[in-house]
Design an enzyme around this catalytic site. Structure first.
Site, PDB file in Angstrom:
ATOM      1  N   LYS A  22       0.830  -1.220   0.000  1.00 21.48           N
ATOM      2  CA  LYS A  22       0.000   0.000   0.000  1.00 21.48           C
ATOM      3  C   LYS A  22       0.851   1.251   0.000  1.00 21.48           C
ATOM      4  O   LYS A  22       0.619   2.185  -0.774  1.00 21.48           O
ATOM      5  CB  LYS A  22      -0.904  -0.019   1.242  1.00 21.48           C
ATOM      6  CG  LYS A  22      -1.496   1.328   1.615  1.00 21.48           C
ATOM      7  CD  LYS A  22      -2.311   1.261   2.891  1.00 21.48           C
ATOM      8  CE  LYS A  22      -1.577   1.525   4.173  1.00 21.48           C
ATOM      9  NZ  LYS A  22      -1.366   2.939   4.528  1.00 21.48           N
ATOM     10  N   ASN A  23       1.853   1.284   0.887  1.00 18.69           N
ATOM     11  CA  ASN A  23       2.610   2.526   1.056  1.00 18.69           C
ATOM     12  C   ASN A  23       3.608   2.791  -0.070  1.00 18.69           C
ATOM     13  O   ASN A  23       4.279   3.832  -0.081  1.00 18.69           O
ATOM     14  CB  ASN A  23       3.309   2.551   2.425  1.00 18.69           C
ATOM     15  CG  ASN A  23       2.292   2.723   3.543  1.00 18.69           C
ATOM     16  OD1 ASN A  23       1.116   2.999   3.286  1.00 18.69           O
ATOM     17  ND2 ASN A  23       2.731   2.573   4.786  1.00 18.69           N
ATOM     18  N   CYS A 116      -4.113  12.776  13.651  1.00 15.76           N
ATOM     19  CA  CYS A 116      -4.668  11.436  13.439  1.00 15.76           C
ATOM     20  C   CYS A 116      -4.333  10.575  14.645  1.00 15.76           C
ATOM     21  O   CYS A 116      -3.614  11.012  15.549  1.00 15.76           O
ATOM     22  CB  CYS A 116      -4.168  10.840  12.131  1.00 15.76           C
ATOM     23  SG  CYS A 116      -2.597  10.047  12.245  1.00 15.76           S
ATOM     24  N   ARG A 121       1.453  14.614  13.468  1.00 17.86           N
ATOM     25  CA  ARG A 121       1.811  14.475  12.061  1.00 17.86           C
ATOM     26  C   ARG A 121       1.752  15.782  11.256  1.00 17.86           C
ATOM     27  O   ARG A 121       0.912  15.948  10.363  1.00 17.86           O
ATOM     28  CB  ARG A 121       0.951  13.391  11.407  1.00 17.86           C
ATOM     29  CG  ARG A 121       1.093  12.059  12.116  1.00 17.86           C
ATOM     30  CD  ARG A 121       0.358  10.964  11.438  1.00 17.86           C
ATOM     31  NE  ARG A 121       1.012  10.467  10.250  1.00 17.86           N
ATOM     32  CZ  ARG A 121       0.472   9.577   9.427  1.00 17.86           C
ATOM     33  NH1 ARG A 121      -0.734   9.126   9.659  1.00 17.86           N
ATOM     34  NH2 ARG A 121       1.124   9.152   8.381  1.00 17.86           N
ATOM     35  N   ASP A 304       5.600   0.804  11.773  1.00 19.69           N
ATOM     36  CA  ASP A 304       4.365   0.146  11.330  1.00 19.69           C
ATOM     37  C   ASP A 304       4.284  -1.322  11.768  1.00 19.69           C
ATOM     38  O   ASP A 304       3.279  -1.990  11.502  1.00 19.69           O
ATOM     39  CB  ASP A 304       4.219   0.247   9.800  1.00 19.69           C
ATOM     40  CG  ASP A 304       3.924   1.676   9.358  1.00 19.69           C
ATOM     41  OD1 ASP A 304       3.569   2.504  10.216  1.00 19.69           O
ATOM     42  OD2 ASP A 304       4.063   1.961   8.158  1.00 19.69           O
ATOM     43  N   ARG A 396      -8.158  -0.663   5.478  1.00 19.97           N
ATOM     44  CA  ARG A 396      -7.387   0.377   4.778  1.00 19.97           C
ATOM     45  C   ARG A 396      -6.044  -0.176   4.300  1.00 19.97           C
ATOM     46  O   ARG A 396      -5.478   0.316   3.341  1.00 19.97           O
ATOM     47  CB  ARG A 396      -7.116   1.561   5.717  1.00 19.97           C
ATOM     48  CG  ARG A 396      -8.355   2.318   6.093  1.00 19.97           C
ATOM     49  CD  ARG A 396      -8.018   3.516   6.932  1.00 19.97           C
ATOM     50  NE  ARG A 396      -7.156   4.448   6.196  1.00 19.97           N
ATOM     51  CZ  ARG A 396      -6.825   5.647   6.608  1.00 19.97           C
ATOM     52  NH1 ARG A 396      -7.295   6.088   7.755  1.00 19.97           N
ATOM     53  NH2 ARG A 396      -6.043   6.428   5.902  1.00 19.97           N
TER      54      ARG A 396
HETATM   55  C1  EPZ Z   1       4.496   7.183   6.216  1.00 15.11           C
HETATM   56  O1  EPZ Z   1       3.802   8.233   6.844  1.00 15.11           O
HETATM   57  C2  EPZ Z   1       3.571   5.989   6.184  1.00 15.11           C
HETATM   58  N1  EPZ Z   1       2.355   6.332   5.469  1.00 15.11           N
HETATM   59  C3  EPZ Z   1       3.237   5.560   7.597  1.00 15.11           C
HETATM   60  O2  EPZ Z   1       2.462   4.385   7.514  1.00 15.11           O
HETATM   61  C4  EPZ Z   1       4.517   5.258   8.360  1.00 15.11           C
HETATM   62  O3  EPZ Z   1       4.200   4.972   9.702  1.00 15.11           O
HETATM   63  C5  EPZ Z   1       5.470   6.452   8.296  1.00 15.11           C
HETATM   64  O4  EPZ Z   1       5.688   6.843   6.923  1.00 15.11           O
HETATM   65  C6  EPZ Z   1       6.818   6.175   8.930  1.00 15.11           C
HETATM   66  O5  EPZ Z   1       7.424   5.076   8.322  1.00 15.11           O
HETATM   67  C7  EPZ Z   1       2.256   6.085   4.174  1.00 15.11           C
HETATM   68  O6  EPZ Z   1       3.188   5.636   3.533  1.00 15.11           O
HETATM   69  C8  EPZ Z   1       0.953   6.379   3.518  1.00 15.11           C
HETATM   70  P1  EPZ Z   1       6.790  10.470   8.114  1.00 15.11           P
HETATM   71  P2  EPZ Z   1       4.386   9.716   6.807  1.00 15.11           P
HETATM   72  O7  EPZ Z   1       6.665  11.742   7.372  1.00 15.11           O
HETATM   73  O8  EPZ Z   1       5.066   9.920   5.516  1.00 15.11           O
HETATM   74  C9  EPZ Z   1       7.387  13.797  11.481  1.00 15.11           C
HETATM   75  C10 EPZ Z   1       0.678   2.948   8.104  1.00 15.11           C
HETATM   76  O9  EPZ Z   1       0.283   2.427   9.166  1.00 15.11           O
HETATM   77  N2  EPZ Z   1       7.141  14.797  10.413  1.00 15.11           N
HETATM   78  O10 EPZ Z   1       7.949   9.590   7.791  1.00 15.11           O
HETATM   79  O11 EPZ Z   1       3.295  10.627   7.181  1.00 15.11           O
HETATM   80  C11 EPZ Z   1       6.143  12.970  11.805  1.00 15.11           C
HETATM   81  O12 EPZ Z   1       5.290  13.631  12.694  1.00 15.11           O
HETATM   82  C12 EPZ Z   1       1.140   4.372   8.063  1.00 15.11           C
HETATM   83  O13 EPZ Z   1       0.702   2.349   7.012  1.00 15.11           O
HETATM   84  C13 EPZ Z   1       7.318  16.140  10.698  1.00 15.11           C
HETATM   85  O14 EPZ Z   1       7.678  16.513  11.814  1.00 15.11           O
HETATM   86  O15 EPZ Z   1       5.445   9.639   7.986  1.00 15.11           O
HETATM   87  C14 EPZ Z   1       6.760  11.721  12.372  1.00 15.11           C
HETATM   88  O16 EPZ Z   1       7.087  11.921  13.724  1.00 15.11           O
HETATM   89  C15 EPZ Z   1       0.798   5.175   9.229  1.00 15.11           C
HETATM   90  N3  EPZ Z   1       7.076  17.037   9.699  1.00 15.11           N
HETATM   91  C16 EPZ Z   1       8.051  11.560  11.569  1.00 15.11           C
HETATM   92  O17 EPZ Z   1       8.314  12.851  11.011  1.00 15.11           O
HETATM   93  C17 EPZ Z   1       6.688  16.663   8.454  1.00 15.11           C
HETATM   94  O18 EPZ Z   1       6.492  17.547   7.596  1.00 15.11           O
HETATM   95  C18 EPZ Z   1       7.966  10.550  10.440  1.00 15.11           C
HETATM   96  O19 EPZ Z   1       6.816  10.788   9.659  1.00 15.11           O
HETATM   97  C19 EPZ Z   1       6.522  15.303   8.184  1.00 15.11           C
HETATM   98  C20 EPZ Z   1       6.760  14.376   9.185  1.00 15.11           C
END
Ligand code: EPZ
Length: 417
Positions: A22-23, A116, A121, A304, A396
């Site tokens: 999915k991701n 969320c 996030r 995850d 999902r």
């Molecule tokens: C992706 O989310 C995945 N989602 C998530 O999978 C996964 O948990 C996550 O990456 C981490 O591996 C999809 O691929 C659709 P991040 P993403 O940006 O991109 C902080 C699942 O269960 N951050 O790597 O949103 C954030 O708050 C899902 O399949 C900022 O501070 O995650 C977090 O602490 C849920 N500012 C960290 O970085 C930003 O602008 C990592 O988030 C962006 C992120």
């Protein structure tokens, strides 16, 4: 609303196959917007998140045909660069249209995603990257308004590793003028798969799969066909289903190296593995040793799989701790696992687990995708009946999980309430 009824305590056996990731599919769907023509994705799982992204791309002007494991996206007539609140609030991955729309149409209006279940996030890193590439960003009435007459290559350094921001930056930079360097980039397999897809379309990205991406902008990208990588989180969830029920099972159609960190932790717990090119046979530990774990960006242990590993550790013979440095508050599953008579408490954002001999079935509620998977695992091991409500969360991200688990002998059924 559907729910799962699981009668636990049964041994599992046989082979279980992994679907497409999915991701990886979600960002690649957004990437298809960069080419005027029809791209074809195969090994696509049947999931509600994919349907939501397809809906968003249709709103933007793409034509989509989503049938059995294949997704055809014709982005020729993309003309409406807007991701409305109703769609973004349903699925945060919608924010991935920002980079491609800016690169293709020079403007984008994307609803600001809210909080969320797994944390606050923010999207500040996405916006910083777009600004570095020359976009003007304004936040008005809950929307991100981005415009750029021309995107220009830049040095983008992410203070924190972000999968989403790395992907958005990459998708905008592929058509920017000149060279873009992205440092402290996310190296997750899904990021690498997106980069490889972009390269297939004609982009010039080097350093794929590392934390330093170098992108030489090109004028045009072309539609392509590509097979999606298998879902490492689904593969890991199935291995843990075998481990928590102390059953020997084989997970097929997976890429073992994508879940090396999980395999290492499961070995510490006492499990053994027979690893082939695309399959993993688990020989479970009969006495589960407690293992401390900290989830961190790839190649470390994935956030995850944190909830599912935590469910496994509930049956360890002793105590251990689990932390999540990616989403430090991602512990919604703990209260529900405790309803199944696990013994977990959270102290200063660390889950402290005292292993119990047996969990006992009870009604519980799914709160997010991976928390639901953890409850399914716990239900498979618990004595008696576990009823999991709100399983739309699991739909999902897991393609027919109950059918797949039934195939290896699990007593799980979906009922409509
Ligand atoms: C992706 O989310 C995945 N989602 C998530 O999978 C996964 O948990 C996550 O990456 C981490 O591996 C999809 O691929 C659709 P991040 P993403 O940006 O991109 C902080 C699942 O269960 N951050 O790597 O949103 C954030 O708050 C899902 O399949 C900022 O501070 O995650 C977090 O602490 C849920 N500012 C960290 O970085 C930003 O602008 C990592 O988030 C962006 C992120």
């Amino acid at each position: 609303m559907d729910k799962f009824i699981i009668r636990g305590g049964k041994s599992l056996s046989g082979e279980i196959s992994v679907s497409g990731a999915k991701n990886a599919v979600l960002p690649i769907m957004a990437a298809t917007l960069l080419a005027e023509g029809r791209s074809v994705l195969t090994n696509v799982p049947s999931l509600n998140d994919i349907k939501s992204m397809a809906h968003l791309l249709r709103v933007i002007g793409a034509r989509i045909d989503y049938s059995e494991e294949s997704l055809k996206i014709d982005a020729k007539d993309v003309c409406f660069p807007e991701a409305p609140y109703e769609l973004v609030s349903k699925m945060r991955a919608s924010v991935w249209v920002l980079g491609p729309l800016l690169a293709r149409l020079g403007k984008a209006k994307v609803s600001f995603p809210g909080g969320c279940a797994i944390g606050t996030r923010p999207v500040d890193l996405h916006l910083m990257a777009m600004e570095k590439l020359g976009a003007v960003i304004e936040i008005k009435h809950g929307y991100i308004h981005a415009t750029a007459e021309k995107l220009i290559g830049a040095d983008i350094h992410f203070e924190n590793v972000s999968v989403g921001a790395t992907i958005n930056a990459m998708m905008a930079a592929v058509k920017a003028e000149g060279i873009t360097n992205i440092t402290n980039a996310a190296a997750e397999p899904e990021v690498a798969a997106t980069a490889e897809f972009l390269n297939k379309m004609g982009a010039k990205i080097t350093g794929v799969g590392t934390s330093h991406l170098i992108i030489e902008g090109v004028n045009e990208l072309f539609p392509v066909g590509a097979e999606m990588i298998p879902d490492r989180i689904e593969a890991g969830t199935f291995l843990l289903a075998g481990a928590i029920t102390k059953s020997k099972i084989t997970v097929t159609n997976c890429i073992p190296e994508h879940i090396q960190s999980l395999i290492d932790k499961m070995k510490q717990a006492g499990c053994k593995f027979e690893i082939k090119d695309k399959s993993i046979t688990l020989i479970p530990a009969q006495k589960i040793k407690p293992v401390n774990m900290i989830a961190n960006p790839y190649p470390a242990f994935p956030t995850d799989l944190q909830a599912q590993f935590l469910a496994y550790m509930c049956l360890a013979e002793g105590s251990c701790s689990i932390e999540d440095k990616v989403f430090p508050d991602r512990f919604m599953h703990v209260a529900e696992l405790n309803r199944l008579q696990a013994d977990i408490r959270i102290q200063n954002k660390v889950a402290l687990i005292n292993g119990v001999k047996l969990m006992s079935g009870a009604p519980v509620m799914a709160t997010d995708l991976r928390a639901s998977a953890a409850l399914v695992l716990a239900g498979l091991a618990a004595e008696g009946e576990t009823e999991i409500a709100r399983i739309y969360h699991i739909d999902r991200g897991y393609d027919h999980i109950e059918t797949k688990l039934q195939g290896i002998g699990a007593d799980i059924e979906r009922v409509s309430s």
